[in-house]
Design a protein around this motif. Structure first.
Motif, short mmCIF file in Angstrom:
data_model
loop_
_atom_site.label_atom_id
_atom_site.label_comp_id
_atom_site.label_asym_id
_atom_site.label_seq_id
_atom_site.Cartn_x
_atom_site.Cartn_y
_atom_site.Cartn_z
N GLY A 82 2.06 -5.22 4.98
CA GLY A 82 2.98 -5.12 3.84
C GLY A 82 3.20 -3.67 3.42
N HIS A 83 2.15 -2.87 3.44
CA HIS A 83 2.27 -1.46 3.07
C HIS A 83 3.27 -0.74 3.98
N VAL A 84 3.12 -0.95 5.28
CA VAL A 84 3.99 -0.26 6.23
C VAL A 84 5.40 -0.84 6.19
N THR A 85 5.52 -2.12 5.90
CA THR A 85 6.85 -2.71 5.74
C THR A 85 7.61 -1.99 4.64
N ALA A 86 6.96 -1.80 3.49
CA ALA A 86 7.61 -1.10 2.38
C ALA A 86 7.94 0.34 2.76
N ALA A 87 7.02 1.01 3.43
CA ALA A 87 7.24 2.40 3.82
C ALA A 87 8.40 2.54 4.80
N ALA A 88 8.40 1.70 5.84
CA ALA A 88 9.46 1.77 6.85
C ALA A 88 10.80 1.36 6.28
N ALA A 89 10.82 0.40 5.37
CA ALA A 89 12.07 -0.01 4.73
C ALA A 89 12.63 1.13 3.89
N ALA A 90 11.76 1.87 3.24
CA ALA A 90 12.22 3.03 2.46
C ALA A 90 12.83 4.08 3.37
N VAL A 91 12.21 4.31 4.52
CA VAL A 91 12.77 5.27 5.48
C VAL A 91 14.17 4.84 5.91
N ALA A 92 14.33 3.57 6.25
CA ALA A 92 15.62 3.07 6.72
C ALA A 92 16.69 3.16 5.63
#
Length: 218
Positions: free
Chosen positions: A123-133
């Motif tokens: 979940g942490h990386v999902t939020a981080a990668a979504a922010a990047v996109a």
């Protein structure tokens, strides 16, 4: 001190056979750098604030741009929430055991979550990668900064023993298209509404830095 791991749960997916050796190599690094355990454990959660800050900066800078840019700025947090929600559905469907349960001999820094809190995707990386996109569509410089912190976030999730490497890679693969599609859909459908809000009314000061409330590019 590492936390004791609860016993393996039956009828749940064990992902340790995918990249368990890489996982234990990274957690072995954590064992060898115990002085770093506490700071990394703090950062793996607190570091998510960096992405929130970058989204706020994107909104602030979008106030001086056109309605499409502002729509993307407003869409960024929505895209992150959508990607996270998708990840939660996938997490329940896959039902992968946390490493602390399936690799009990590993050095685990982070407390082992409840049995129903599964590992794939992170979940942490999902939020981080979504922010990047989302930021990539809005502001490439902010997206580049976010990408550096997203890689760091992914590493820390494995370092503390919360996830396998494939959990963080899978999270990024899932989050990026989810966030991109959400932001693009909102840009297409919501830009006229944002343009009207920018033209005047109570929300104009929040949506534009132009005192007149309008821009030629709108």
């Amino acid at each position: 001190m590492p936390n004791a791991a609860p016993p393996l749960l039956p009828l749940a997916y064990d992902g340790s056979h995918i990249d368990g050796s890489l996982f234990t190599a990274i957690t072995g690094l954590a064992r060898d750098t115990r002085w770093l355990n506490a700071p990394v454990e703090w950062w793996t959660n607190a570091g998510l604030g960096v992405f929130a800050l970058l989204v706020v900066v994107g909104w602030w800078r979008a106030r001086r741009r056109d309605a499409k840019a502002m729509t993307l700025a407003l869409a960024a947090p929505v895209s992150i929430v959508v990607a996270f929600a998708v990840a939660e559905v996938v997490k329940k469907y896959v039902g992968e055991l946390r490493p602390c349960r399936s690799v009990p001999h590993a050095f685990i820094v982070e407390a082992c979550p409840a049995p129903g809190d599964y590992a794939f995707p992170s979940g942490h990386v999902t939020a981080a990668a979504a922010a990047v996109a989302a930021l990539w569509l809005l502001d490439r410089r902010l997206a580049a900064i976010a990408a550096v912190f997203a890689v760091l976030e992914a590493f820390t999730r494995v370092y503390v023993g919360g996830h396998y490497p494939h959990d963080v890679v899978g999270a990024a693969i899932l989050a990026v298209p989810a966030a991109l599609l959400t932001s693009l859909a909102l840009r297409r459908t919501a830009t006229p509404l944002v343009a009207r809000w920018r033209a005047g009314g109570a929300l104009a000061p929040v949506l534009t830095a132009d005192p007149a409330g309008t821009r030629a590019a709108d």
